[in-house]
Design a protein around this motif. Structure first.
Motif, PDB file in Angstrom:
ATOM      1  N   ASP A   6     -33.960  42.519  -2.006  1.00  0.00           N
ATOM      2  CA  ASP A   6     -35.047  41.753  -1.510  1.00  0.00           C
ATOM      3  C   ASP A   6     -36.440  43.334  -1.810  1.00  0.00           C
ATOM      4  N   LYS A   7     -37.684  42.925  -1.140  1.00  0.00           N
ATOM      5  CA  LYS A   7     -38.109  43.690  -1.365  1.00  0.00           C
ATOM      6  C   LYS A   7     -38.358  45.553  -0.369  1.00  0.00           C
ATOM      7  N   SER A   8     -36.975  44.829   0.257  1.00  0.00           N
ATOM      8  CA  SER A   8     -36.948  46.218   1.184  1.00  0.00           C
ATOM      9  C   SER A   8     -35.581  47.368   0.903  1.00  0.00           C
ATOM     10  N   GLY A   9     -35.348  46.706  -0.241  1.00  0.00           N
ATOM     11  CA  GLY A   9     -34.063  46.723  -0.749  1.00  0.00           C
ATOM     12  C   GLY A   9     -32.714  46.129  -0.510  1.00  0.00           C
ATOM     13  N   GLN A  10     -32.982  45.323   0.214  1.00  0.00           N
ATOM     14  CA  GLN A  10     -31.212  44.496   1.091  1.00  0.00           C
ATOM     15  C   GLN A  10     -30.746  43.794  -0.001  1.00  0.00           C
ATOM     16  N   ARG A  11     -29.726  43.252   0.295  1.00  0.00           N
ATOM     17  CA  ARG A  11     -29.223  42.669  -0.585  1.00  0.00           C
ATOM     18  C   ARG A  11     -29.180  40.867   0.184  1.00  0.00           C
ATOM     19  N   ARG A  12     -28.812  40.221  -0.922  1.00  0.00           N
ATOM     20  CA  ARG A  12     -29.677  38.996  -0.221  1.00  0.00           C
ATOM     21  C   ARG A  12     -29.070  37.896  -0.702  1.00  0.00           C
ATOM     22  N   TRP A  13     -28.037  37.064  -0.446  1.00  0.00           N
ATOM     23  CA  TRP A  13     -27.180  36.177  -0.981  1.00  0.00           C
ATOM     24  C   TRP A  13     -27.513  34.610  -0.892  1.00  0.00           C
ATOM     25  N   VAL A  14     -27.800  33.627  -1.914  1.00  0.00           N
ATOM     26  CA  VAL A  14     -28.172  32.542  -2.478  1.00  0.00           C
ATOM     27  C   VAL A  14     -27.173  31.649  -2.642  1.00  0.00           C
ATOM     28  N   THR A  15     -26.929  30.777  -1.579  1.00  0.00           N
ATOM     29  CA  THR A  15     -25.677  30.009  -2.323  1.00  0.00           C
ATOM     30  C   THR A  15     -26.480  28.324  -2.252  1.00  0.00           C
ATOM     31  N   GLU A  16     -26.734  27.414  -3.463  1.00  0.00           N
ATOM     32  CA  GLU A  16     -27.271  26.779  -3.683  1.00  0.00           C
ATOM     33  C   GLU A  16     -26.829  25.959  -4.898  1.00  0.00           C
ATOM     34  N   VAL A  17     -27.344  24.639  -4.872  1.00  0.00           N
ATOM     35  CA  VAL A  17     -27.152  23.302  -6.367  1.00  0.00           C
ATOM     36  C   VAL A  17     -27.617  23.034  -7.182  1.00  0.00           C
ATOM     37  N   VAL A  18     -27.476  24.191  -8.441  1.00  0.00           N
ATOM     38  CA  VAL A  18     -27.847  23.931  -9.115  1.00  0.00           C
ATOM     39  C   VAL A  18     -27.495  22.393 -10.520  1.00  0.00           C
ATOM     40  N   ALA A  19     -28.730  21.202 -10.153  1.00  0.00           N
ATOM     41  CA  ALA A  19     -28.356  20.007 -10.383  1.00  0.00           C
ATOM     42  C   ALA A  19     -28.936  19.493 -12.005  1.00  0.00           C
ATOM     43  N   ASN A  20     -27.836  19.327 -12.419  1.00  0.00           N
ATOM     44  CA  ASN A  20     -26.670  18.872 -13.979  1.00  0.00           C
ATOM     45  C   ASN A  20     -28.121  17.502 -13.479  1.00  0.00           C
ATOM     46  N   ASP A  21     -28.415  16.215 -12.811  1.00  0.00           N
ATOM     47  CA  ASP A  21     -28.264  15.229 -12.724  1.00  0.00           C
ATOM     48  C   ASP A  21     -29.085  14.167 -11.393  1.00  0.00           C
ATOM     49  N   ILE A  22     -29.972  14.031 -11.809  1.00  0.00           N
ATOM     50  CA  ILE A  22     -30.824  13.845 -10.113  1.00  0.00           C
ATOM     51  C   ILE A  22     -30.817  11.711 -10.646  1.00  0.00           C
ATOM     52  N   THR A  23     -30.931  10.949  -9.590  1.00  0.00           N
ATOM     53  CA  THR A  23     -30.994   9.910  -9.453  1.00  0.00           C
ATOM     54  C   THR A  23     -31.609   9.633  -8.318  1.00  0.00           C
ATOM     55  N   PHE A  24     -33.017   8.925  -8.401  1.00  0.00           N
ATOM     56  CA  PHE A  24     -34.131   8.435  -7.443  1.00  0.00           C
ATOM     57  C   PHE A  24     -33.551   7.047  -6.573  1.00  0.00           C
ATOM     58  N   LEU A  25     -33.323   7.603  -5.667  1.00  0.00           N
ATOM     59  CA  LEU A  25     -32.814   6.312  -4.664  1.00  0.00           C
ATOM     60  C   LEU A  25     -34.335   5.303  -4.549  1.00  0.00           C
ATOM     61  N   PRO A  26     -33.831   4.483  -4.149  1.00  0.00           N
ATOM     62  CA  PRO A  26     -34.618   3.245  -3.626  1.00  0.00           C
ATOM     63  C   PRO A  26     -35.142   3.891  -2.040  1.00  0.00           C
ATOM     64  N   SER A  27     -35.839   3.512  -1.730  1.00  0.00           N
ATOM     65  CA  SER A  27     -36.452   3.771   0.092  1.00  0.00           C
ATOM     66  C   SER A  27     -35.782   2.806   0.840  1.00  0.00           C
ATOM     67  N   GLY A  28     -36.038   1.530  -0.160  1.00  0.00           N
ATOM     68  CA  GLY A  28     -35.679  -0.129   0.389  1.00  0.00           C
ATOM     69  C   GLY A  28     -36.885  -0.052   1.518  1.00  0.00           C
ATOM     70  N   GLY A  29     -37.948   0.630   1.364  1.00  0.00           N
ATOM     71  CA  GLY A  29     -39.659   0.296   2.618  1.00  0.00           C
ATOM     72  C   GLY A  29     -40.438  -0.246   1.158  1.00  0.00           C
ATOM     73  N   ARG A  30     -41.872  -0.523   1.991  1.00  0.00           N
ATOM     74  CA  ARG A  30     -42.060  -1.392   1.351  1.00  0.00           C
ATOM     75  C   ARG A  30     -43.323  -0.918   0.181  1.00  0.00           C
ATOM     76  N   ARG A  31     -43.681  -0.985  -0.880  1.00  0.00           N
ATOM     77  CA  ARG A  31     -44.197  -1.050  -1.693  1.00  0.00           C
ATOM     78  C   ARG A  31     -45.428   0.852  -1.499  1.00  0.00           C
ATOM     79  N   ASP A  32     -46.150   0.656  -0.504  1.00  0.00           N
ATOM     80  CA  ASP A  32     -47.062   1.151  -0.279  1.00  0.00           C
ATOM     81  C   ASP A  32     -46.914   2.215   0.815  1.00  0.00           C
ATOM     82  N   ASP A  33     -45.719   2.481   0.738  1.00  0.00           N
ATOM     83  CA  ASP A  33     -45.447   4.199   1.059  1.00  0.00           C
ATOM     84  C   ASP A  33     -44.786   5.142   0.423  1.00  0.00           C
ATOM     85  N   ARG A  34     -45.201   4.863  -0.806  1.00  0.00           N
ATOM     86  CA  ARG A  34     -44.826   5.508  -1.804  1.00  0.00           C
ATOM     87  C   ARG A  34     -46.286   6.434  -2.087  1.00  0.00           C
TER      88      ARG A  34
END
Length: 169
Positions: free
Chosen positions: A89-117
């Motif tokens: 980081d900017k102060s020279g501290q070593r930082r570690w990050v764990t994250e998911v690198v996505a290969n595929d994203i599926t948009f799931l339906p919310s089940g809500g009303r049509r006007d809430d999108r």
């Protein structure tokens, strides 16, 4: 060295709107967190609940689609891999990050009303469709009899004899 296996599948809701940026070579990269609920019984037998917020990174055209179609609270299915990286980081501290690198994203339906999108969703219909003359928006959950998704296929009632008869080999 033994061959490794690194695959992650998450299903949850976006904790905040996706943030998109572009690299120097104009490659899109979006970041967001997926909130995943979990529950268990504690030592006293009482139901305990917790939420994990999992950071996700997605690249390219999928990143742009995430920015366009996803917003805070929307359900999503993410398939990818876990990545651990570090930086100073900017102060020279070593930082570690764990994250998911996505290969595929599926948009799931919310089940809500049509006007809430969000209005910026363009042609994506959020998993809803109009059903004939009724004019009522429906989600695909309605088509499968409601209930929780994913559905429990153990309740479908087939027997072992039926399954074996349908196998073509």
């Amino acid at each position: 060295m033994a061959r490794g296996f690194n695959k992650v599948i998450l299903m949850g809701n976006l904790a905040k709107d996706p943030q998109i940026r572009y690299t120097a070579s104009k490659q899109a990269v979006a970041t967001f967190s997926v909130a995943v609920n979990r529950s268990w019984k504690g030592k006293n037998g009482e139901l305990q609940e917790s939420v994990d917020f999992i950071p996700v990174v997605v690249w390219g055209a999928q990143a742009e689609n995430c920015e366009r179609y996803l917003s805070k609270g929307r359900p999503v299915l993410v398939e990818g891999r876990i990545q651990v990286r570090n930086y100073d980081d900017k102060s020279g501290q070593r930082r570690w990050v764990t994250e998911v690198v996505a290969n595929d994203i599926t948009f799931l339906p919310s089940g809500g009303r049509r006007d809430d999108r969000p209005s910026s969703q363009g042609d994506y219909d959020g998993g809803h469709r109009n059903d004939g003359d009724q004019g009522q928006p429906r989600s695909f959950r309605d088509d499968f009899g409601g209930g929780d998704f994913p559905m429990d296929i153990s309740e479908m009632g087939s027997t072992a004899d039926e399954d074996e008869a349908d196998i073509p080999f």
